[in-house]
Design an enzyme around this catalytic site. Structure first.
Site, PDB file in Angstrom:
ATOM      1  CG  ASP A 347      41.669  51.164 -12.748  1.00 26.23           C
ATOM      2  OD1 ASP A 347      40.846  51.512 -11.890  1.00 26.23           O
ATOM      3  OD2 ASP A 347      41.772  51.697 -13.868  1.00 26.23           O
ATOM      4  N   GLY A 498      36.664  52.887  -8.570  1.00 29.95           N
ATOM      5  CA  GLY A 498      35.882  53.944  -7.947  1.00 29.95           C
ATOM      6  C   GLY A 498      34.434  53.921  -8.378  1.00 29.95           C
ATOM      7  CG  ASP A 548      44.718  53.355 -11.210  1.00 26.56           C
ATOM      8  OD1 ASP A 548      43.887  53.122 -10.320  1.00 26.56           O
ATOM      9  OD2 ASP A 548      44.427  53.383 -12.420  1.00 26.56           O
TER      10      ASP A 548
END
Length: 658
Positions: A347, A498, A548
């Site tokens: 991430d 994102g 996540d």
């Protein structure tokens, strides 16, 4: 599930201590132990065998109960493993020894039986402690939602009600700093909302009338009115809960190495025992008691004490090593899988980056230099709690700039802030503010910064734009080393975020990532991990946000940054306590070394059987070499010591590689 694991750990602990206490007199009553201690005349007495048998029976029934019931369970599944091997050994040892006490010719195995049960109990206790800690992710997710909301009644009065009483169509007031209680749409007001823990979006998202907000996100600087659209199971957080639950339910479990070894040892024990009995009965003149004694000896020593400790001891050592390095192992099987990873998907926000804004560039658009522009902006922004403001103030502090005086501070909802700095009106505003007030900036440098995914704010003094400040999410310095170490091991580093494609590409270019997945919606992250796995990669997911959590569970190995949200931590198999991405490489290295020690210990725990079983069966009896139960027990003890020492050597080998 967590309560169930805790009960099982407590049960094994209790059975071990009680069995150990009962084993002490069994050992003292054993003729072999008495001979070693030179206490035959002191400790021996009439009927001592019957007392030893009674104590051994208690250990067999109480301490051996988990293994006996485990044997039944494995037989129902038609998959013999460790429980079958242990149950077989202790049952044969107990049954034969009781028969000897009752009059059958032979030697008793009571002390071997007791110590075998003790070692197996402590091994399972250690193992279960290392894997205990079942996920509480769903509970943590639910806690993200506030319990109460400020509902606006028909007469415009504000009433505090439980969130559970809200219905679609209700209007709620959300004050600055409060969590949005449910999914809905803004009907009045303008603000910025922090969705980082939910969506992974590093920048606060501006919201105004008509925009949707997610329950659990944090309101920024202004009060807004939200119309409820979704409640209960229809909310975003509830849907994430369901995704986590499904991913957990669909997770496959790898077969334990010791179980596989135990399966083959079970086959070996049964085969060797049967062949030994048949061989002595059919091919020799020895008595049936001698043949039976040989068979029992073979079957007892085939189940080595060391096998019960071979894996748990390595697990205990590696868990301690991991803790020293800031790695919290929550799922041992996932930790073992880490050695075979092909790809690591990171991430972005809070993992490869710090999740906080930092000033990357300052563009002077007038007569003032960069430091002066930054000092003016910081003087204004130090009165704001906005994340962009904090980044500007940190940059000024880093340059040790002297800030001028500021007063009459006022937030411009969704657009910036204004104040009087050095007695003159000053604003730090967004591009939207410039557009609304017909202020234009024609500078290629500013356009390039904005096009590169950075957030650009403008410094306006009086009615003139005097400068632009570009901010972006600060890349962790340690992330560069982490990526390089993964590459050196042949692992492909990837990023999932994102954020916009421009932001993602900038970070990927800076770190040298192999692949980037940008603008991924929160509910699509797990699907992206699934896609990578379907390409044949064994994948680890590293993240820190609620969004996540499903991806962490979907991955072969889920790794959470410890400074992240509780739900990410509780959904993960392994937690990086120090929030250092370099620990992902350390995790893989430790997992590889741990697996190597497991294999070595399994060889040490079972390899001596190659010699011990034939000798116990009596293949060298013609040469006067016959392995007695006592010698077999001694061999088992030596094997156990070797396994314990070898497990401790894992720490030395890892220290040498640091």
């Amino acid at each position: 599930m967590n309560d169930h694991h805790e009960m099982m750990v407590a049960d094994f602990r209790r059975r071990f201590w009680i069995s150990l206490i009962l084993s002490l007199p069994i050992l003292l009553l054993a003729p072999l132990i008495q001979g070693w201690l030179g206490l035959e005349e002191t400790l021996a007495f009439t009927g001592d065998r019957f007392l030893q048998a009674a104590l051994a029976t208690s250990v067999f029934l109480y301490g051996g109960w988990p293994f006996l019931t485990g044997f039944i369970d494995e037989m129902r599944k038609r998959h013999p493993g460790m429980m079958t091997l242990i149950a077989l050994a202790i049952t044969v040892a107990w049954g034969y020894s009781v028969a000897v006490v009752a009059g059958v010719e032979g030697d008793v195995f009571f002390w071997e039986l007791a110590t075998l049960i003790d070692v197996m109990l402590v091994g399972h206790w250690i193992e279960m402690r290392s894997v205990m800690g079942a996920s509480r992710a769903l509970e943590k997710l639910a806690r993200l939602m506030p319990s109460e909301a400020h509902r606006i009644a028909d007469d415009d009065e504000i009433e505090d009600v439980p969130v559970s009483e809200l219905e679609p169509g209700d209007r709620v007031l959300v004050k600055p700093g409060e969590k949005v209680p449910v999914d809905g749409r803004v009907v009045d007001g303008r603000t910025s909302v922090n969705e980082a823990a939910l969506t992974g979006e590093s920048k606060p998202v501006e919201k105004s009338a008509g925009d949707q907000v997610i329950g659990g996100s944090v309101n920024g600087e202004s009060t807004i009115t939200v119309e409820v659209e979704s409640t209960g199971a229809d909310t975003y957080v509830s849907q994430v809960i369901e995704m986590v639950r499904k991913a957990q339910d669909s997770r496959s479990h790898t077969q334990d190495l010791a179980d596989r070894a135990a399966f083959w040892l079970t086959i070996a024990a049964l085969s060797a025992g049967a062949l030994t009995l048949a061989g002595w009965l059919l091919l020799s003149d020895e008595s049936s008691q001698f043949a039976l004694s040989r068979m029992v000896t073979v079957m007892v020593i085939t189940c080595p004490h060391a096998l019960g400790l071979a894996i748990p001891l390595v697990v205990a050592v590696s868990t301690a090593l991991a803790a020293q390095r800031g790695l919290l192992i929550r799922d041992r099987s996932a930790f073992e899988r880490a050695r075979r990873l092909d790809a690591v998907v990171f991430d972005k926000t809070g993992t490869l980056t710090r999740g906080e804004f930092g000033v990357s560039d300052i563009v002077a658009l007038g007569d003032l230099d960069e430091d002066r522009i930054l000092a003016l902006a910081a003087a204004l922004e130090r009165n704001s709690e906005h994340s962009i403001a904090a980044g500007i103030v940190r940059a000024a502090e880093g340059r040790e700039l002297e800030l001028p005086s500021a007063g009459d501070f006022r937030a411009i909802p969704g657009k910036g802030a204004e104040a009087r700095v050095d007695g003159r009106p000053l604003r730090v505003v967004s591009p939207g503010y410039l557009a609304e007030h017909d202020l234009s900036v024609n500078d290629e440098r500013v356009e390039e910064l904005a096009g590169g995914g950075r957030t650009v704010v403008f410094v306006v003094r009086d009615e003139s734009v005097i400068g632009a400040i570009a901010l972006d999410d600060v890349v962790r310095e340690e992330a560069r080393e982490a990526i390089q170490r993964l590459r050196d091991r042949g692992v492909r580093p990837m990023m999932l975020t994102g954020d916009s494609q421009a932001v993602a590409d900038r970070v990927a270019s800076e770190l040298g990532l192999d692949e980037v997945f940008a603008e991924v919606l929160p509910d699509e992250k797990a699907a992206k991990i699934r896609e990578v796995r379907e390409r044949g990669f064994r994948v680890a997911m590293v993240g820190d946000g609620v969004n996540d959590a499903p991806a962490l569970v979907e991955a072969d190995v889920g790794v959470a940054i410890g400074a992240g949200t509780d739900v990410a931590v509780e959904s993960a198999d392994i937690v990086l306590v120090r929030s250092d991405p370099r620990d992902v490489a350390a995790l893989i290295e430790l997992a590889t070394a741990t697996y190597g020690k497991m294999i070595q210990n399994l060889w040490w725990a079972t390899g001596y059987n190659v010699i011990a079983i034939p000798l116990a069966a009596g293949v060298a009896a013609g040469a006067g070499i016959l392995l007695s139960p006592a010698v077999g027990a001694a061999l088992m003890s030596v094997s156990t010591v070797i396994v314990a020492v070898n497990a401790r050597l894992l720490g030395r080998s890892q220290t040498a590689t640091d």
